[in-house]
Design a protein around this motif. Structure first.
Motif, PDB file in Angstrom:
ATOM      1  N   GLU A 291      -7.618   5.541  -2.562  1.00 34.10           N
ATOM      2  CA  GLU A 291      -8.005   6.760  -1.870  1.00 34.10           C
ATOM      3  C   GLU A 291      -7.293   7.941  -2.508  1.00 34.10           C
TER       4      GLU A 291
ATOM      5  N   ARG B  13       0.861  -1.167   0.000  1.00 35.98           N
ATOM      6  CA  ARG B  13       0.000   0.000   0.000  1.00 35.98           C
ATOM      7  C   ARG B  13       0.906   1.228   0.000  1.00 35.98           C
TER       8      ARG B  13
ATOM      9  N   GLU C  76      -2.269  10.295  -3.293  1.00 38.50           N
ATOM     10  CA  GLU C  76      -3.036   9.106  -3.657  1.00 38.50           C
ATOM     11  C   GLU C  76      -2.576   7.935  -2.809  1.00 38.50           C
ATOM     12  N   VAL C  77      -3.501   7.079  -2.460  1.00 34.82           N
ATOM     13  CA  VAL C  77      -3.113   5.819  -1.842  1.00 34.82           C
ATOM     14  C   VAL C  77      -3.357   4.742  -2.897  1.00 34.82           C
ATOM     15  N   VAL C  78      -2.284   4.019  -3.236  1.00 37.21           N
ATOM     16  CA  VAL C  78      -2.373   3.015  -4.285  1.00 37.21           C
ATOM     17  C   VAL C  78      -2.083   1.645  -3.693  1.00 37.21           C
ATOM     18  N   GLU C  79      -2.916   0.703  -4.037  1.00 34.85           N
ATOM     19  CA  GLU C  79      -2.712  -0.670  -3.573  1.00 34.85           C
ATOM     20  C   GLU C  79      -2.187  -1.470  -4.766  1.00 34.85           C
ATOM     21  N   ALA C  80      -1.006  -2.056  -4.621  1.00 32.66           N
ATOM     22  CA  ALA C  80      -0.405  -2.791  -5.732  1.00 32.66           C
ATOM     23  C   ALA C  80      -0.092  -4.215  -5.309  1.00 32.66           C
TER      24      ALA C  80
ATOM     25  N   THR D  38      -2.569  -4.434 -12.000  1.00 28.95           N
ATOM     26  CA  THR D  38      -1.741  -4.839 -10.861  1.00 28.95           C
ATOM     27  C   THR D  38      -1.853  -3.827  -9.736  1.00 28.95           C
ATOM     28  N   GLN D  39      -2.513  -2.720 -10.014  1.00 27.12           N
ATOM     29  CA  GLN D  39      -2.606  -1.681  -8.986  1.00 27.12           C
ATOM     30  C   GLN D  39      -3.863  -0.863  -9.172  1.00 27.12           C
ATOM     31  N   ARG D  40      -4.371  -0.332  -8.077  1.00 26.04           N
ATOM     32  CA  ARG D  40      -5.450   0.647  -8.192  1.00 26.04           C
ATOM     33  C   ARG D  40      -5.393   1.683  -7.079  1.00 26.04           C
TER      34      ARG D  40
END
Ligand SMILES: Cc1cc2nc3c(=O)[nH]c(=O)nc-3n(C[C@H](O)[C@H](O)[C@H](O)COP(=O)(O)OP(=O)(O)OC[C@H]3O[C@@H](n4cnc5c(N)ncnc54)[C@H](O)[C@@H]3O)c2cc1C
Ligand SMILES: Nc1ncnc2c1ncn2[C@@H]1O[C@H](COP(=O)(O)O)[C@@H](O)[C@H]1O
Lengths: 249, 329
Positions: free
Chosen positions: B191, A154, A164-168, B186-188
């Motif tokens: 927030e 994260r 931005e918070v990006v989850e990869a 692979t990512q999003r």
């Protein structure tokens, strides 16, 4: 959790830059070289990640000439475990650099590859996302902090006008910018220990660069500025100059 | 292969200023190469109106790719679409904006197309049928002219450097439905937080009011905010690293080596000494104004106009004079 950090040797940011006589590179006489500042943030981030995980190794990789070993030693002194020097030339063709790095990284089993957001010499800001794309892995750029979970990472990243918070998904490639990872100083003990840490030197994969520098020149000197005056009384004249001479207001 | 494509970045359905600059640069290059200029716009909403405007900056056609998943930038979605458009349109040159998004996107497209990329270009023109590219290196302490031996030639341009001129042209709009496979992402983004109520980002502003340690206290920023408001639209607040490290200002405002590189029309350095790493981020500004109480501060070596004095006396007066000027005109 194993982490690879790509680091580059660059002139100290305080250094005066002078084009060499040939005019295609810098005159390196008297230039002090350092580990690129953003790469230092990346090394710090890697060390903290492994510390938090409680196991794993931090491996440094650099592409460049033999002097790169000095740069690697300073990263080892910060606490990295081992280092690899890919002997070859580092050019302004970021894709060629990315390919050479990928040839090394690909086979390693690291969940995270960290790079600086940009190298403090060429300022290309491209090798990270190229490495990510070539590897076909998730790649998040401009990361100021991140936390690793079971199978994802994260990331907080800075974008224009916000965060931005990006989850990869893991494995992932991240480029690190200034944020929470203030680099630690190498302790005397760390510097001594670094001398005994493993450093492997091997020839870099042979990738031809397709960008060449035709000329390197000093920036046009800014015309000597003028001191408009002292104190608030100088303000009306400043405003007049900004409007009439500089056409800026 | 003489045709040139510009990636025209939009945010929330509006084109960015640098999208016009990219199209304008593409049109200049196409003219020199004997081809035509085209623009590519990707987004979720209705972009045709925004896109039509690009004709006036030299695009002969605008490719508009619309998909609900393209509202916000995601590299996994955008990069393959852009690469595919470059391939299928047989473009010989592609111009990206060197914004946060452009700097994230262009290298991925380059890797997908297997061609190199020149980032943050400040000079580009056609000379004898070839493209001459100049970009700052060593934080602007030198400029490199490049030979690129690959096609297509990919470059990203530094915002605010090229002055896009508006003409009379019109563009045809060619809408297409891009293929998006969300399952392969692979990512999003989970927030998004805006910093300050819609505050303009330093990297996008045409005028920047920057404060340094000479501001003494974060409370004093109202002095700079007042100057910003007096000048009007397009003004952002900037900061030196010293005040960012002190926690007085957010890192997003930092200008310099480890902050943002900016090239506004007008840059105010207020209570900033002018350390080499700060200059690295702002020396390509068109006009630089410095206010510092130390006549020997290095910032005066790069400032076009300087006032030696206490910023707490000078800056409020400056805001006052600018308000008076606006009232008169
Ligand atoms: C690797 C590295 C990266 C760096 N990256 C950056 C970067 O990205 N950006 C950056 O800015 N710095 C950067 N720095 C830090 C840089 O070296 C300086 O320390 C910093 O820019 C100083 O900030 P400053 O000018 O606000 O503070 P100071 O140098 O302390 O200057 C304050 C100035 O305010 C003036 N002043 C004080 N009171 C008043 C008053 N009442 N009225 C008018 N003038 C007044 C003083 O005369 C002085 O000139 C970096 C350093 C390193 C080593
Ligand atoms: N020669 C190199 N060796 C190792 N890593 C590199 C090299 N060049 C670039 N990098 C990495 O890629 C990042 C971005 O570099 P750049 O795209 O050139 O600005 C750097 O911060 C490094 O982490």
């Amino acid at each position: 959790m194993d982490v690879i950090v790509c680091v580059k040797r660059v002139p100290d940011t305080e250094t005066r830059i002078k084009p060499s006589a040939a005019g295609t590179e810098i005159d390196s006489s008297g230039v002090k070289y350092i580990l690129s500042p953003y790469d230092e943030f990346a090394v710090e981030a890697a060390l903290r990640t492994v510390e938090a995980a409680g196991s794993g190794e931090v491996t440094l990789v650099t592409l460049g000439d033999a002097a790169g070993s000095e740069t690697l030693r300073s990263g080892l002194a910060m606490g990295a475990d081992k280092a690899i020097l890919l002997e070859g030339s580092s050019t302004m063709d970021g894709l060629a650099t990315a390919k050479a790095l990928v040839a090394e990284i690909e086979s390693a089993d690291a969940q995270l590859v960290l790079l600086g957001v940009k190298a403090a010499d060429d300022d290309q800001q491209q090798v990270g996302p190229m490495v990510g794309t070539l590897l076909g892995r998730a790649c998040v750029t401009g990361v100021t902090s991140f936390t690793v979970t079971e199978d994802s990472v994260r990331c907080h990243r800075e974008v224009e006008g916000g965060v931005e918070v990006v989850e990869a998904s893991l494995p992932a490639v991240l480029t690190i910018t200034k944020g929470t990872y203030e680099p630690r100083y190498a302790s005397l003990k760390g510097i001594m220990a670094a001398k005994r840490k493993p450093m492997e030197t091997k020839p870099a994969a042979d990738v031809a660069a397709r960008i060449a520098v035709r000329s390197l020149t000093s920036p046009p000197a800014r015309a000597a500025g003028k001191i408009v005056g002292e104190g608030p009384d100088a303000v009306p004249e400043l405003v007049r100059l900004l409007r009439e001479e500089a056409n800026a207001l | 292969m003489a045709d040139v494509l510009a990636f025209a970045e939009q945010r929330d359905g509006s084109l960015l200023g640098v999208a016009r600059e990219a199209v304008w640069v593409a049109a200049r290059l196409a003219e020199g190469l004997g081809g035509t200029a085209h623009a590519l716009v990707l987004g979720a909403g209705d972009l045709a109106d925004a896109a039509a405007e690009l004709g006036r900056f030299g695009a002969s056609s605008v490719l508009v790719g619309q998909h609900t998943a393209l509202g916000e930038y995601n590299p996994d979605a955008y990069a393959p679409i852009v690469a595919e458009q470059v391939r299928s349109g047989n473009f010989g040159t592609v111009v990206f904006p060197a914004t946060t998004t452009g700097k994230d996107l262009a290298p991925r497209v380059a890797a997908l197309l297997d061609v190199p990329l020149a980032t943050d270009v400040t000079g580009v023109e056609v000379e004898g049928g070839a493209i001459r590219i100049v970009r700052p290196v060593y934080s602007g302490k030198a400029f490199a002219e490049l030979d690129i031996d690959a096609s297509p030639t990919l470059l990203s341009i530094r915002p605010n450097v090229f002055q896009a001129e508006e003409g009379e042209g019109t563009a045809t709009i060619a809408s297409f439905e891009p293929a998006v496979d969300e399952s392969s992402w692979t990512q999003r983004v989970v927030e998004r937080k805006a910093s300050g109520e819609g505050a303009l980002d330093v990297a996008e502003a045409t005028i920047i009011v920057s404060g340094g340690r000479g501001m003494k206290d974060p409370e004093n920023w109202n002095v700079l905010e007042d100057l910003r408001d007096a000048i009007g639209d397009g003004v952002a607040l900037g900061a030196s690293r010293a005040v960012v490290d002190a926690g007085w200002r957010p890192h997003g405002e930092q200008v310099g080596q480890t902050g943002k590189t900016v090239a506004p029309k007008l840059y105010f350095a207020l209570g900033i000494s002018g350390a080499i790493q700060h200059l690295a981020g702002m020396r390509t500004s068109q006009t630089i104004v410095a206010v510092n109480k130390d006549p020997d501060a290095p910032i005066f070596n790069v400032a076009d106009y300087g006032i030696v004095g206490d910023l707490f006396e000078v800056v409020p007066r400056l805001a006052e004079e600018i308000r008076a000027l606006k009232a008169r005109s």
